[in-house]
Design a protein around this motif. Structure first.
Motif, short mmCIF file in Angstrom:
data_model
loop_
_atom_site.label_atom_id
_atom_site.label_comp_id
_atom_site.label_asym_id
_atom_site.label_seq_id
_atom_site.Cartn_x
_atom_site.Cartn_y
_atom_site.Cartn_z
N TYR A 89 -2.42 0.51 7.94
CA TYR A 89 -1.53 1.63 8.84
C TYR A 89 -0.34 0.65 10.22
CZ TYR A 89 -0.32 4.48 12.82
OH TYR A 89 0.22 4.98 13.30
N GLU A 90 -1.38 -0.22 10.19
CA GLU A 90 -0.79 -1.55 10.95
C GLU A 90 -0.14 -1.96 11.32
OE1 GLU A 90 -1.73 -1.17 13.70
OE2 GLU A 90 -2.96 0.28 13.91
N CYS A 137 2.43 -1.58 8.55
CA CYS A 137 3.46 -0.76 8.63
C CYS A 137 4.23 -0.15 9.60
CB CYS A 137 3.21 0.74 7.46
SG CYS A 137 2.92 0.49 5.64
N LYS A 138 3.18 -0.27 10.69
CA LYS A 138 3.47 0.22 12.03
C LYS A 138 4.62 -0.94 12.51
CE LYS A 138 1.42 0.68 16.76
NZ LYS A 138 0.14 1.77 17.01
N THR A 139 4.05 -2.72 12.67
CA THR A 139 4.47 -3.13 12.83
C THR A 139 5.30 -4.18 12.07
OG1 THR A 139 2.78 -4.90 12.19
CG2 THR A 139 1.80 -4.47 14.44
N SER A 140 5.61 -3.83 11.04
CA SER A 140 6.75 -4.06 10.94
C SER A 140 8.07 -3.36 9.83
CB SER A 140 6.09 -4.07 8.45
OG SER A 140 5.41 -4.96 8.37
N GLY A 141 7.62 -2.09 10.68
CA GLY A 141 8.24 -0.37 11.31
C GLY A 141 8.90 -0.11 9.71
N PHE A 142 7.59 0.07 8.63
CA PHE A 142 7.79 0.68 8.17
C PHE A 142 7.26 2.23 8.61
CE2 PHE A 142 7.71 -2.86 5.41
CZ PHE A 142 8.57 -3.10 4.51
N ILE A 143 6.55 2.42 9.91
CA ILE A 143 6.82 3.89 10.35
C ILE A 143 6.99 3.39 11.65
CG2 ILE A 143 4.71 4.67 8.38
CD1 ILE A 143 3.02 3.62 10.25
N GLU A 144 6.83 4.50 11.96
CA GLU A 144 7.92 4.87 13.33
C GLU A 144 6.14 5.27 14.55
OE1 GLU A 144 11.10 6.96 14.57
OE2 GLU A 144 11.97 5.50 13.48
N ASN A 145 5.51 5.42 15.34
CA ASN A 145 5.19 5.51 16.71
C ASN A 145 4.47 7.25 16.70
OD1 ASN A 145 3.90 2.88 17.22
ND2 ASN A 145 4.99 3.24 18.88
N SER A 146 6.15 7.82 16.84
CA SER A 146 5.74 9.10 16.55
C SER A 146 5.19 9.95 15.07
CB SER A 146 7.31 10.04 16.36
OG SER A 146 8.32 9.36 15.75
N ASP A 147 4.95 8.77 14.78
CA ASP A 147 4.92 9.35 12.43
C ASP A 147 3.87 9.71 12.83
OD1 ASP A 147 7.19 9.37 11.80
OD2 ASP A 147 8.11 7.58 10.81
N VAL A 148 2.45 9.19 13.95
CA VAL A 148 1.33 8.97 13.22
C VAL A 148 0.40 10.48 12.80
CG1 VAL A 148 -0.94 8.30 14.93
CG2 VAL A 148 0.15 7.09 15.43
N ALA A 149 0.82 11.37 13.81
CA ALA A 149 -0.03 12.90 13.89
C ALA A 149 0.57 13.19 12.59
CB ALA A 149 0.38 13.68 14.67
N GLU A 150 1.77 13.18 11.57
CA GLU A 150 2.47 13.40 10.81
C GLU A 150 1.35 12.61 9.32
OE1 GLU A 150 6.24 12.75 8.41
OE2 GLU A 150 6.65 13.97 10.37
N THR A 151 1.06 11.62 9.78
CA THR A 151 0.81 10.35 8.78
C THR A 151 -0.40 10.89 8.33
OG1 THR A 151 1.94 9.09 9.75
CG2 THR A 151 -0.01 8.23 8.25
N ALA A 152 -1.25 11.38 9.27
CA ALA A 152 -2.58 11.75 9.97
C ALA A 152 -2.65 13.01 8.75
CB ALA A 152 -3.21 11.75 11.40
N ALA A 153 -2.13 13.65 8.93
CA ALA A 153 -1.73 15.22 8.11
C ALA A 153 -0.99 15.04 6.71
CB ALA A 153 -0.98 15.80 9.21
N ALA A 154 -0.65 13.85 6.17
CA ALA A 154 -0.17 13.29 5.20
C ALA A 154 -0.70 13.84 3.92
CB ALA A 154 0.79 12.43 4.77
N SER A 155 -0.24 14.19 2.91
CA SER A 155 -0.73 14.85 1.85
C SER A 155 -0.19 13.22 0.82
CB SER A 155 -0.52 15.84 0.69
OG SER A 155 -1.36 15.74 -0.42
N PHE A 156 -0.91 12.63 0.12
CA PHE A 156 -1.21 11.69 -0.85
C PHE A 156 -0.29 11.95 -1.95
CE2 PHE A 156 -5.45 11.47 -0.73
CZ PHE A 156 -5.44 12.01 -1.73
N PHE A 157 0.04 13.41 -2.57
CA PHE A 157 0.13 13.97 -3.63
C PHE A 157 1.40 14.67 -3.59
CE2 PHE A 157 -4.16 15.34 -5.49
CZ PHE A 157 -4.21 14.02 -5.55
N VAL A 158 1.80 14.69 -2.14
CA VAL A 158 3.66 15.18 -2.07
C VAL A 158 4.45 14.49 -1.47
CG1 VAL A 158 4.05 17.08 -0.23
CG2 VAL A 158 1.98 17.49 -1.05
N ASP A 159 4.24 13.90 -0.39
CA ASP A 159 4.88 12.41 0.52
C ASP A 159 4.44 11.47 1.07
OD1 ASP A 159 7.29 12.44 1.97
OD2 ASP A 159 7.48 14.14 3.37
N THR A 160 4.70 10.75 1.53
CA THR A 160 5.16 9.80 2.50
C THR A 160 5.22 9.08 3.38
OG1 THR A 160 4.47 6.78 1.94
CG2 THR A 160 6.11 7.90 0.58
N PRO A 161 4.72 8.76 4.84
CA PRO A 161 6.11 8.12 5.86
C PRO A 161 6.23 7.53 5.97
CG PRO A 161 3.57 8.23 6.11
CD PRO A 161 3.78 8.41 4.63
#
Length: 158
Positions: A49-50, A52-76
């Motif tokens: 996670y760190e 992805c965040k520091t390398s720009g693969f996810i944004e800070n606003s994606d934190v809640a979405e990331t924590a709730a994501a299902s690894f069978f459906v989607d990736t942030p």
């Protein structure tokens, strides 16, 4: 005659469809009895996670979405071939099972049929649970429906 299954993760930072197809080809070559495949969900508090965040693969606003994501459906994780990789993840088991040529899998993964591919994924999950765990039809169906309900109805993003 020993049964074995593989566990795969697609959607790693910087992964392209070309790289993801190498996972498909490897599985097709070794012919496992069941191919389990998920998408990377870099959960907050993990090293990935760190990264992805520091390398720009996810944004800070994606934190809640990331924590709730299902690894069978989607990736942030931001990916160039995001939809194709997500579709490949859902098709991987049946592609390996039926020895679908790599070029056909590339074509299929690019089609906008994600909902249909989720059904295929659920069917593959049922087949795999039954085959690998030697469960009876009813128990496999119940487990599969629970998983399908969890990943299709709680996460309607893609």
């Amino acid at each position: 005659k020993i049964r074995f299954q593989t566990f795969n993760i697609l959607g790693l930072p910087g992964e392209s469809l070309d790289i993801a197809m190498k996972t498909y080809v490897l599985n097709k070559d070794i012919r496992p009895d069941f191919v389990w495949c998920s998408l990377l969900v870099p959960y907050p508090g993990t090293d990935i996670y760190e990264y992805c965040k520091t390398s720009g693969f996810i944004e800070n606003s994606d934190v809640a979405e990331t924590a709730a994501a299902s690894f069978f459906v989607d990736t942030p994780v931001k990916l160039e071939d995001r939809r194709s990789i997500m579709n490949l993840q859902k098709l991987l088991f049946f592609g390996v099972l039926f020895h679908i040529p790599e070029q056909m899998m590339r074509f299929l993964s690019r089609l906008p049929l994600t909902f249909f591919y989720r059904i295929i994924f659920g069917t593959g999950m049922f087949f795999g649970l039954t085959r690998m765990n030697k469960l009876d039809f009813f128990r496999s169906m119940v487990m599969t429906l629970k998983h399908i309900a969890r990943y299709n109805f709680q996460h309607r993003k893609s």
